[in-house]
Scaffold this active site. Structure first.
Site, PDB file in Angstrom:
ATOM      1  N   ARG A   1       4.711  25.787  32.737  1.00 38.98           N
ATOM      2  CA  ARG A   1       4.963  26.981  31.924  1.00 38.98           C
ATOM      3  C   ARG A   1       6.295  26.838  31.163  1.00 38.98           C
ATOM      4  NH1 ARG A   1       3.924  32.264  35.299  1.00 38.98           N
ATOM      5  NH2 ARG A   1       4.030  33.125  33.189  1.00 38.98           N
TER       6      ARG A   1
ATOM      7  N   ASN B   1       6.825  34.621  47.872  1.00 38.18           N
ATOM      8  CA  ASN B   1       6.700  34.432  46.432  1.00 38.18           C
ATOM      9  C   ASN B   1       7.800  35.299  45.822  1.00 38.18           C
ATOM     10  OD1 ASN B   1       6.174  34.349  43.734  1.00 38.18           O
ATOM     11  ND2 ASN B   1       3.950  34.669  43.925  1.00 38.18           N
TER      12      ASN B   1
ATOM     13  N   PRO C   1       9.200  40.922  42.738  1.00 39.97           N
ATOM     14  CA  PRO C   1       8.968  41.892  41.675  1.00 39.97           C
ATOM     15  C   PRO C   1       7.709  41.642  40.833  1.00 39.97           C
ATOM     16  CG  PRO C   1      10.836  40.483  41.163  1.00 39.97           C
ATOM     17  CD  PRO C   1      10.494  40.235  42.594  1.00 39.97           C
ATOM     18  N   ASN C   2       7.062  42.742  40.535  1.00 32.94           N
ATOM     19  CA  ASN C   2       5.875  42.797  39.662  1.00 32.94           C
ATOM     20  C   ASN C   2       4.597  42.267  40.315  1.00 32.94           C
ATOM     21  OD1 ASN C   2       7.268  43.885  37.332  1.00 32.94           O
ATOM     22  ND2 ASN C   2       8.268  41.883  37.209  1.00 32.94           N
TER      23      ASN C   2
ATOM     24  N   ALA D   1      10.001  36.497  39.758  1.00 31.79           N
ATOM     25  CA  ALA D   1      11.042  36.147  38.779  1.00 31.79           C
ATOM     26  C   ALA D   1      12.365  35.759  39.450  1.00 31.79           C
ATOM     27  CB  ALA D   1      11.258  37.307  37.813  1.00 31.79           C
TER      28      ALA D   1
ATOM     29  N   TYR E   1      -2.405  35.274  36.063  1.00 31.95           N
ATOM     30  CA  TYR E   1      -2.353  35.549  37.506  1.00 31.95           C
ATOM     31  C   TYR E   1      -3.698  35.946  38.109  1.00 31.95           C
ATOM     32  CZ  TYR E   1       2.640  35.460  36.526  1.00 31.95           C
ATOM     33  OH  TYR E   1       3.893  35.076  36.121  1.00 31.95           O
TER      34      TYR E   1
ATOM     35  N   GLU F   1       7.586  28.465  49.929  1.00 35.48           N
ATOM     36  CA  GLU F   1       7.562  29.195  48.656  1.00 35.48           C
ATOM     37  C   GLU F   1       6.199  29.025  47.972  1.00 35.48           C
ATOM     38  OE1 GLU F   1      11.082  29.305  46.160  1.00 35.48           O
ATOM     39  OE2 GLU F   1       9.886  28.571  44.479  1.00 35.48           O
TER      40      GLU F   1
ATOM     41  N   HIS G   1       3.741  30.041  44.511  1.00 35.71           N
ATOM     42  CA  HIS G   1       3.565  30.611  43.172  1.00 35.71           C
ATOM     43  C   HIS G   1       2.103  30.557  42.803  1.00 35.71           C
ATOM     44  CE1 HIS G   1       7.779  30.983  42.590  1.00 35.71           C
ATOM     45  NE2 HIS G   1       7.933  29.758  43.063  1.00 35.71           N
TER      46      HIS G   1
ATOM     47  N   ARG H   1      -1.822  42.711  35.796  1.00 36.63           N
ATOM     48  CA  ARG H   1      -0.690  42.043  35.152  1.00 36.63           C
ATOM     49  C   ARG H   1      -1.092  40.659  34.638  1.00 36.63           C
ATOM     50  NH1 ARG H   1       4.134  38.953  38.332  1.00 36.63           N
ATOM     51  NH2 ARG H   1       5.302  38.382  36.479  1.00 36.63           N
TER      52      ARG H   1
HETATM   53  C1  DQA Z   1       5.283  33.645  39.862  1.00 35.97           C
HETATM   54  C2  DQA Z   1       5.926  32.788  38.764  1.00 35.97           C
HETATM   55  C3  DQA Z   1       7.225  33.407  38.276  1.00 35.97           C
HETATM   56  O1  DQA Z   1       7.792  32.612  37.240  1.00 35.97           O
HETATM   57  C4  DQA Z   1       6.971  34.803  37.709  1.00 35.97           C
HETATM   58  O2  DQA Z   1       8.179  35.409  37.317  1.00 35.97           O
HETATM   59  C5  DQA Z   1       6.195  35.661  38.630  1.00 35.97           C
HETATM   60  C6  DQA Z   1       5.101  35.087  39.405  1.00 35.97           C
HETATM   61  C7  DQA Z   1       3.904  33.112  40.296  1.00 35.97           C
HETATM   62  O3  DQA Z   1       3.443  33.517  41.353  1.00 35.97           O
HETATM   63  O4  DQA Z   1       3.285  32.322  39.572  1.00 35.97           O
HETATM   64  O5  DQA Z   1       6.404  36.872  38.695  1.00 35.97           O
HETATM   65  O6  DQA Z   1       6.132  33.626  41.005  1.00 35.97           O
END
Ligand code: DQA
Length: 145
Positions: A107, A74, A9-10, A77, A22, A98, A100, A17
């Site tokens: 964080r 990835n 998501p997102n 959230a 990011y 995985e 990020h 964003r």
């Molecule tokens: C994320 C880190 C997560 O905590 C966050 O909710 C994201 C992006 C990252 O790529 O740094 O949406 O996965």
């Protein structure tokens, strides 16, 4: 060798964003770079999938069985909340890395725990878009051995 690159998501909003966290690169830019980099390995095919919905991500992971040798994910959230995604990765038993973009360990406290990483062979965090390239390298080497 077929690799599924899954984004949660997102991440479709990358580029605009929270660019201070990011960066300004879009998901499409990242996907193009992954595709370009994948050509440096012989016989590696990539498919991309992004969803804002947990169930759709679970469905995609379930459907990956027999189709893909590895997954790069990835979970965004859902990393911090989704037993369902962690269980789906375990259920299909496909080696999964995985990723990020940000360093989740540097964080907020709630981001420091990854539920989904419990089902993965490894995690790369904090190197922005290059994390996906590093993840692909590590996954291909893992699958070759
Ligand atoms: C994320 C880190 C997560 O905590 C966050 O909710 C994201 C992006 C990252 O790529 O740094 O949406 O996965």
């Amino acid at each position: 060798m077929k690799i599924l690159v899954l984004n949660g998501p997102n991440l479709n909003l990358l580029g605009t964003r929270e660019p201070e966290i990011y960066g300004t690169v879009t998901l499409l830019d990242i996907e193009k770079e992954i595709l370009e980099y994948s050509k440096s390995f012989s016989g590696v095919e990539i498919e991309f999938f992004q969803s804002n919905h947990e169930g759709e991500i679970v469905d995609k992971i379930q459907s990956a069985k027999e189709l893909y040798n590895g997954i790069i994910i990835n979970p965004a959230a859902y990393t911090h909340t989704s037993v369902a995604i962690a269980d789906a990765i375990k259920a299909v038993n496909i080696p999964t890395v995985e990723i990020h973009l940000s360093n989740i360990n540097a964080r907020e406290d709630f981001r420091k725990k990854s539920i989904t990483a419990l089902s993965c062979i490894g995690q790369i965090s904090g190197f922005g878009k290059n994390g996906y390239l590093a993840g692909l390298f590590c996954l291909v080497k893992y699958l070759e051995n």
